[in-house]
Design a protein around this motif. Sequence first.
Motif, PDB file in Angstrom:
ATOM      1  N   SER A  64      12.596  35.680 -10.119  1.00  0.00           N
ATOM      2  CA  SER A  64      12.454  34.498  -9.273  1.00  0.00           C
ATOM      3  C   SER A  64      13.817  33.889  -8.961  1.00  0.00           C
ATOM      4  O   SER A  64      14.829  34.243  -9.563  1.00  0.00           O
ATOM      5  CB  SER A  64      11.579  33.457  -9.978  1.00  0.00           C
ATOM      6  OG  SER A  64      12.277  32.908 -11.086  1.00  0.00           O
ATOM      7  N   ASN A  65      13.821  32.927  -8.033  1.00  0.00           N
ATOM      8  CA  ASN A  65      15.085  32.304  -7.656  1.00  0.00           C
ATOM      9  C   ASN A  65      15.553  31.269  -8.671  1.00  0.00           C
ATOM     10  O   ASN A  65      16.506  30.541  -8.434  1.00  0.00           O
ATOM     11  CB  ASN A  65      15.004  31.679  -6.260  1.00  0.00           C
ATOM     12  CG  ASN A  65      13.891  30.663  -6.142  1.00  0.00           C
ATOM     13  OD1 ASN A  65      13.337  30.198  -7.147  1.00  0.00           O
ATOM     14  ND2 ASN A  65      13.549  30.329  -4.909  1.00  0.00           N
ATOM     15  N   GLN A 100      13.600  36.401  -2.103  1.00  0.00           N
ATOM     16  CA  GLN A 100      14.545  36.241  -1.008  1.00  0.00           C
ATOM     17  C   GLN A 100      14.324  34.877  -0.372  1.00  0.00           C
ATOM     18  O   GLN A 100      13.210  34.334  -0.428  1.00  0.00           O
ATOM     19  CB  GLN A 100      14.348  37.343   0.035  1.00  0.00           C
ATOM     20  CG  GLN A 100      14.744  38.721  -0.439  1.00  0.00           C
ATOM     21  CD  GLN A 100      16.217  38.820  -0.739  1.00  0.00           C
ATOM     22  OE1 GLN A 100      17.049  38.288  -0.009  1.00  0.00           O
ATOM     23  NE2 GLN A 100      16.546  39.492  -1.836  1.00  0.00           N
ATOM     24  N   PRO A 101      15.358  34.297   0.215  1.00  0.00           N
ATOM     25  CA  PRO A 101      15.168  32.996   0.862  1.00  0.00           C
ATOM     26  C   PRO A 101      14.195  33.111   2.026  1.00  0.00           C
ATOM     27  O   PRO A 101      14.240  34.058   2.797  1.00  0.00           O
ATOM     28  CB  PRO A 101      16.574  32.630   1.350  1.00  0.00           C
ATOM     29  CG  PRO A 101      17.292  33.935   1.454  1.00  0.00           C
ATOM     30  CD  PRO A 101      16.745  34.789   0.361  1.00  0.00           C
ATOM     31  N   ALA A 108      24.987  33.857   0.948  1.00  0.00           N
ATOM     32  CA  ALA A 108      24.291  34.476  -0.189  1.00  0.00           C
ATOM     33  C   ALA A 108      22.814  34.660   0.107  1.00  0.00           C
ATOM     34  O   ALA A 108      22.059  33.701   0.226  1.00  0.00           O
ATOM     35  CB  ALA A 108      24.473  33.696  -1.475  1.00  0.00           C
ATOM     36  N   GLN A 109      22.421  35.925   0.238  1.00  0.00           N
ATOM     37  CA  GLN A 109      21.046  36.229   0.591  1.00  0.00           C
ATOM     38  C   GLN A 109      20.104  36.089  -0.593  1.00  0.00           C
ATOM     39  O   GLN A 109      18.932  35.805  -0.442  1.00  0.00           O
ATOM     40  CB  GLN A 109      20.947  37.663   1.136  1.00  0.00           C
ATOM     41  CG  GLN A 109      21.632  37.864   2.484  1.00  0.00           C
ATOM     42  CD  GLN A 109      23.130  37.828   2.368  1.00  0.00           C
ATOM     43  OE1 GLN A 109      23.673  38.231   1.353  1.00  0.00           O
ATOM     44  NE2 GLN A 109      23.796  37.331   3.366  1.00  0.00           N
ATOM     45  N   THR A 110      20.587  36.329  -1.789  1.00  0.00           N
ATOM     46  CA  THR A 110      19.737  36.209  -2.962  1.00  0.00           C
ATOM     47  C   THR A 110      20.215  35.039  -3.781  1.00  0.00           C
ATOM     48  O   THR A 110      21.403  34.840  -3.981  1.00  0.00           O
ATOM     49  CB  THR A 110      19.802  37.499  -3.798  1.00  0.00           C
ATOM     50  OG1 THR A 110      21.151  37.842  -4.013  1.00  0.00           O
ATOM     51  CG2 THR A 110      19.113  38.629  -3.078  1.00  0.00           C
ATOM     52  N   LEU A 111      19.279  34.246  -4.284  1.00  0.00           N
ATOM     53  CA  LEU A 111      19.616  32.958  -4.868  1.00  0.00           C
ATOM     54  C   LEU A 111      19.311  32.935  -6.355  1.00  0.00           C
ATOM     55  O   LEU A 111      18.421  33.622  -6.841  1.00  0.00           O
ATOM     56  CB  LEU A 111      18.823  31.844  -4.186  1.00  0.00           C
ATOM     57  CG  LEU A 111      18.877  31.824  -2.654  1.00  0.00           C
ATOM     58  CD1 LEU A 111      18.031  30.706  -2.124  1.00  0.00           C
ATOM     59  CD2 LEU A 111      20.308  31.698  -2.191  1.00  0.00           C
ATOM     60  N   ALA A 112      20.063  32.139  -7.106  1.00  0.00           N
ATOM     61  CA  ALA A 112      19.790  31.924  -8.526  1.00  0.00           C
ATOM     62  C   ALA A 112      19.723  30.421  -8.766  1.00  0.00           C
ATOM     63  O   ALA A 112      19.905  29.611  -7.858  1.00  0.00           O
ATOM     64  CB  ALA A 112      20.859  32.581  -9.391  1.00  0.00           C
ATOM     65  N   ALA A 113      19.475  30.040 -10.015  1.00  0.00           N
ATOM     66  CA  ALA A 113      19.257  28.629 -10.338  1.00  0.00           C
ATOM     67  C   ALA A 113      20.445  27.778  -9.904  1.00  0.00           C
ATOM     68  O   ALA A 113      21.594  28.102 -10.166  1.00  0.00           O
ATOM     69  CB  ALA A 113      19.031  28.485 -11.836  1.00  0.00           C
ATOM     70  N   GLY A 114      20.178  26.687  -9.220  1.00  0.00           N
ATOM     71  CA  GLY A 114      21.214  25.745  -8.834  1.00  0.00           C
ATOM     72  C   GLY A 114      21.962  26.108  -7.583  1.00  0.00           C
ATOM     73  O   GLY A 114      22.859  25.383  -7.164  1.00  0.00           O
TER      74      GLY A 114
END
Length: 792
Positions: free
Chosen positions: A158-159, A192-193, A282-288
């Motif tokens: 998950s993102n 993905q966003p 940034a195509q893929t996101l992480a926490a924050g």
Amino acid sequence: MRISLVLAGIGLMACVHASAQPVPTGGPLLIQNHLDELSAQGSSAQSTARINLGLGSLAVLSSLSGLDASASTALATSGTTARSFAARAADVANALDFGADPTGAADSSTAINAAIATGKAVYLPSGTYQVNNALTVGTTTASQRLYGDGWSTVLHVSNTFSSTASGVVVLSPNSVNNAQPAVENLRFLFDQPSDVVTTASAASASGNTTVTVASTSGISVGMVVYDVTTPAALPNAKDNNRLSIPHVASISGTTITLDNTISSGGVLSGDSLHFAASRAMAQTLAAGCTVGAGGTGCKYPPAIYASSANDVHIDHVMIAGAWDGVYLRGQTFHIGTLFVGALDVGLDVDNCYNFPQIDDYETWNFGFDDTGSSTSAASVLNYYDGNTVSANLGRTDGVSISSLQTWTGVVNITSDWTFGSIGRLMLDGNNADLNVTPGSGGGFLQIANVYSSKSAQTYGAPLYINAPSGFLFSIGDANLTSASAYNPAIVVAGGVVSITHGNFSDIQQSTKPFVSQTAGEVRLSGIRMAASGRTDTIISQTAGTLKINGLDFVSAAGTGGVGMSVTDTAANSIKGVYWNGFALSGLGTSPAGTYDGPSTSYMQSALSTSGLTTATATITGGTVNATPIGQTTPALGTFSTVTSTGQVTAVSGVTVISGSISVTNPGATALHIIGSDTSSVDMGAQIELTNTNASSSIQNKYMRVDSSGQLQFLNDAYSSILTLKDTGYVYFKAPATLLTYTVSALPTCNSSLVGAMAAVTDATSPTYNGTLTGGGSVSVPVYCNGTAWTAH
């Protein structure tokens, strides 16, 4: 018929509803086959189990509670030892037993790591497991496996995944028993966003850069845009140059300015427009992490990460929608089937030794939707922008890849001392390139078969080789198609490149050469070069060594331009070429290499634009088949000097050589000037033939000077007797000089010398047709009548 049900170790009150008679506890429970229902009661908690016996089957309708099966045993079919159910259940750590949620609603990373901590193989049944933290395999136990039920087992990243983790699944470098951690039979799915969706509120003509939309909410500068309703209205990397991806350049009210012009057809009012984060955002996101203008933009770690883990095993794994796929460093590995859709790098390998192996590796846009039907229609354009890498293959010791297929992703060989082979390399789509660019040192890469459907776009070529001289690159069979007007299909800027068989198809009619050599050594053999209607150079050599042995130029139009443009060196060798109207250019007046066609007409055609003058032909080395370089007509009359250290063969049918010809032939082969069978050859004012090599001769068709300097007249079989045809003659424009002897030195006159003439210098009182005696001082011509020499 009687059925017995034994419940061992359970204090139980049972009654049979059909008879309403109590059954004693403590012994076997006997159930007649006509009974249809059983009620059982546990001693520690009230629970009811109903067992229907219709049609001889048992079906548990509700679970038994408070019953302990740990003491119950079972004997496996063909087994010899009964084991408890609890022991058998503990053979493999099922993640569900540790609280993993197969619905994907809750984070399962803690539960899965608890299962991994048992040291046993960890099984993930079919389902979706949300993971927000790294799963570390092989820390406590060698040969630990994390496996599922195939691609129906999904690790959903998950993102909110931890941005500090080195990987989603981390394979530990356990030194115990060679480690051998394994990941098998599961699928990674990365968030993905979502696209920002709005509609065009006005039509935009082709060539415009502005679009008026219903709402700009959520849209930021830098986002990519895709017209789902009319996909061709906006340029995109799938169909055109990768630089044509449209981005949002500015926003003013509901007017969006793009950095690229709208394509033919325009954006129509009511079209569904999708906007998504660009690669830079940034195509893929992480926490924050945020995706808007000025956002930080964090990228996910690799799906599988291994640094110095021994004997890594990956099989039947799909990685969908990732930033990076698999990262491997150190030791060896075995990849069975691996499918990756990653925006950055699909497979990153370096410093892996002891013959690592890949059976089937494929990179595609897995996890990205390019149909326009989902919320990621715009973000997929980032996959096509030319920056996606299918594989980085660094230093490897004997890597063996059975099949590697990439869609729009680059395969990089960037490190020296890369040794290995690829059975089948499929380069499919724009930007699907093989870049062999080690910095220094040696290595080799062998490819049995390579296929490319399109040429690369602005920045590359399907095959780009820029390697040091110690790096060997070979292809057994190459089928390459150039559908690009931007670049060659093959660029060689260094190293030794050998292609032994293949079909090259240039369908673009590009102004760029199909093969461009700027350094290194290129070897081509068994190549079919289809270039329909092309007039520009097909194979271009500006430096390095070019060796060709067998190449057919094929043109549907039957005509061609420059087949090869070369920079002549002594090491160049071009043989066995079917030119079919294409020309060879770039040779100077004294080519040092070997340029040889399969027949006269091919090489004559190829050399027609060679730039050589026809006043003088100086052949200083090499072999030119059938005609001196620059010769385009049968006559040799325009040549005043021919100097040969190799074989030069003129075409048949020469009738006039107008200038004086001086031929010096110290080489081991002969120079031939071939005349017509039906006419004389006028050799001009003077012919000087000098032969200094005993193993060769200089000759025209009917005259030869041998190594001793004797002039011989020849018949068609090149024997030493000339038989004139009825209309033939030998014509001397100046007095003929006979070879002189003393009478005693004359060769023996016999039937084989009948008609031979010579001269003697020591005859005594000769008379016409009289017998010769020597010892005198008279010079006289002599004639062999078949028995004796007579004075004439």
